[in-house]
Design an enzyme around this catalytic site. Sequence first.
Site, PDB file in Angstrom:
ATOM      1  N   THR A  94      -5.864   1.375   9.744  1.00  0.00           N
ATOM      2  CA  THR A  94      -4.932   2.393  10.256  1.00  0.00           C
ATOM      3  C   THR A  94      -5.641   3.410  11.159  1.00  0.00           C
ATOM      4  O   THR A  94      -5.082   3.825  12.183  1.00  0.00           O
ATOM      5  CB  THR A  94      -4.243   3.117   9.076  1.00  0.00           C
ATOM      6  OG1 THR A  94      -3.402   2.173   8.423  1.00  0.00           O
ATOM      7  CG2 THR A  94      -3.393   4.284   9.534  1.00  0.00           C
ATOM      8  N   ASP A 132      -0.768  -5.256   2.943  1.00  0.00           N
ATOM      9  CA  ASP A 132      -1.289  -4.092   3.664  1.00  0.00           C
ATOM     10  C   ASP A 132      -0.598  -4.104   5.031  1.00  0.00           C
ATOM     11  O   ASP A 132      -0.887  -4.955   5.880  1.00  0.00           O
ATOM     12  CB  ASP A 132      -2.813  -4.170   3.807  1.00  0.00           C
ATOM     13  CG  ASP A 132      -3.385  -2.816   4.194  1.00  0.00           C
ATOM     14  OD1 ASP A 132      -2.637  -2.016   4.797  1.00  0.00           O
ATOM     15  OD2 ASP A 132      -4.564  -2.564   3.905  1.00  0.00           O
ATOM     16  N   GLU A 188       0.791  -1.232   0.000  1.00  0.00           N
ATOM     17  CA  GLU A 188       0.000   0.000   0.000  1.00  0.00           C
ATOM     18  C   GLU A 188       0.827   1.288   0.000  1.00  0.00           C
ATOM     19  O   GLU A 188       0.555   2.192  -0.769  1.00  0.00           O
ATOM     20  CB  GLU A 188      -0.965   0.038   1.202  1.00  0.00           C
ATOM     21  CG  GLU A 188      -1.763   1.342   1.187  1.00  0.00           C
ATOM     22  CD  GLU A 188      -2.901   1.395   2.169  1.00  0.00           C
ATOM     23  OE1 GLU A 188      -2.984   0.539   3.068  1.00  0.00           O
ATOM     24  OE2 GLU A 188      -3.723   2.321   2.016  1.00  0.00           O
ATOM     25  N   ILE A 232      -0.689  -2.137   7.612  1.00  0.00           N
ATOM     26  CA  ILE A 232      -1.709  -2.035   8.673  1.00  0.00           C
ATOM     27  C   ILE A 232      -3.039  -1.838   7.956  1.00  0.00           C
ATOM     28  O   ILE A 232      -3.225  -0.840   7.262  1.00  0.00           O
ATOM     29  CB  ILE A 232      -1.516  -0.841   9.639  1.00  0.00           C
ATOM     30  CG1 ILE A 232      -0.163  -0.883  10.342  1.00  0.00           C
ATOM     31  CG2 ILE A 232      -2.648  -0.830  10.682  1.00  0.00           C
ATOM     32  CD1 ILE A 232       0.041   0.248  11.380  1.00  0.00           C
ATOM     33  N   ASP A 233      -3.931  -2.788   8.089  1.00  0.00           N
ATOM     34  CA  ASP A 233      -5.299  -2.555   7.611  1.00  0.00           C
ATOM     35  C   ASP A 233      -6.115  -2.189   8.842  1.00  0.00           C
ATOM     36  O   ASP A 233      -6.128  -2.914   9.835  1.00  0.00           O
ATOM     37  CB  ASP A 233      -5.870  -3.805   6.935  1.00  0.00           C
ATOM     38  CG  ASP A 233      -7.230  -3.497   6.325  1.00  0.00           C
ATOM     39  OD1 ASP A 233      -7.319  -2.586   5.490  1.00  0.00           O
ATOM     40  OD2 ASP A 233      -8.213  -4.148   6.724  1.00  0.00           O
TER      41      ASP A 233
HETATM   42  C1  IPD Z   1      -9.089   0.781   5.073  1.00  0.00           C
HETATM   43  C2  IPD Z   1      -9.863  -0.232   5.892  1.00  0.00           C
HETATM   44  C3  IPD Z   1     -11.315   0.203   6.016  1.00  0.00           C
HETATM   45  C4  IPD Z   1     -11.950   0.433   4.669  1.00  0.00           C
HETATM   46  C5  IPD Z   1     -11.136   1.412   3.850  1.00  0.00           C
HETATM   47  C6  IPD Z   1      -9.698   0.917   3.724  1.00  0.00           C
HETATM   48  P1  IPD Z   1      -6.511   1.183   5.663  1.00  0.00           P
HETATM   49  O1  IPD Z   1      -7.736   0.385   4.934  1.00  0.00           O
HETATM   50  O2  IPD Z   1      -9.811  -1.507   5.319  1.00  0.00           O
HETATM   51  O3  IPD Z   1     -12.097  -0.769   6.678  1.00  0.00           O
HETATM   52  O4  IPD Z   1     -13.245   0.922   4.866  1.00  0.00           O
HETATM   53  O5  IPD Z   1     -11.730   1.519   2.585  1.00  0.00           O
HETATM   54  O6  IPD Z   1      -8.949   1.824   2.959  1.00  0.00           O
HETATM   55  O7  IPD Z   1      -6.485   2.548   5.064  1.00  0.00           O
HETATM   56  O8  IPD Z   1      -6.789   1.194   7.107  1.00  0.00           O
HETATM   57  O9  IPD Z   1      -5.361   0.320   5.257  1.00  0.00           O
HETATM   58 CA    CA Z   2      -6.328  -1.303   3.958  1.00  0.00          CA
HETATM   59 CA    CA Z   3      -3.194   0.179   5.195  1.00  0.00          CA
END
Ligand code: IPD
Ligand code: CA
Ligand code: CA
Length: 256
Positions: free
Chosen positions: A84, A79, A63, A81-82
């Site tokens: 974040t 990813d 990412e 951190i998913d």
């Molecule tokens: C996000 C998360 C979130 C989703 C967003 C994503 P991130 O990823 O998965 O649940 O609703 O569309 O972008 O930015 O925390 O890696």
């Molecule tokens: Ca994500």
């Molecule tokens: Ca992320």
Amino acid sequence: MKKTLFLAAEEAGKILLENFNKDFIIESKDTISNLVTEIDKKSESKIIEIIKNNFPDDSILSEEIGSIDASSNCKWIIDPIDGTINYAHGIPLSCISIGIEKSGEIIMGLVYNPMSGEKFFAEKGKGAYLNENKISVTKENNLRKALLVTGFPYDSSRNPNKPVDVFGRFVMLDIPIRRLGSAALDLCWTACGRFDGFWEYNLNAWDTAAGFLILKEAGGLVTDFLGKEYSVYNKEILATNGLLHEDILKIIQNKE
Ligand code: IPD
Ligand code: CA
Ligand code: CA
């Protein structure tokens, strides 16, 4: 490969745990609410370092740094951190998500939430696991008894698909819905039967690569919003236990 996958996620997990609820730099990306923290970058560097040490010829799609193209037919989709925003606010609902694509097909995926100790893993054709236990989707076939989960894109106010209207249609049917803030965990929590279905607009390959395989290996069904086969490069995802797929699809498409 599996060993490297686990090692990379576990080492990145240590970084997330050590810094959880501590002070770190937080910046906005394309929109003010789309965040990246210093910890996303540290996690990403560690994961890539471990992959490159073990599989120097494999490609990377991650990412924060984007693509590193290399010669083999394998790509690690990361990813770091998913969830974040959760992480930045000290909410322990975030994870590291790593999927491995070989010749265009996802063959292995790991989603690890170091704050809860939960590791979701799947290998194509070999089932899905939460830590040591095999997992499967629910058998719920009555939408009125279902628990669903969704997420909203950072451009919801401008998104032509009107995600809030779609959400409203489910709410007006009195169907309970959660919003966790981590698409990878949404998929895994559907895979292990906590939820019956998940949908979201505007996701990226790194959000779904691992969770998509985990959900499928747990017996779930994943399509786009036309009901067609899902690819991690699709923006739209509907992931369910299979039994409720058509019912949910109709509401998303506003055909009910
Ligand atoms: C996000 C998360 C979130 C989703 C967003 C994503 P991130 O990823 O998965 O649940 O609703 O569309 O972008 O930015 O925390 O890696
Ligand atoms: Ca994500
Ligand atoms: Ca992320």
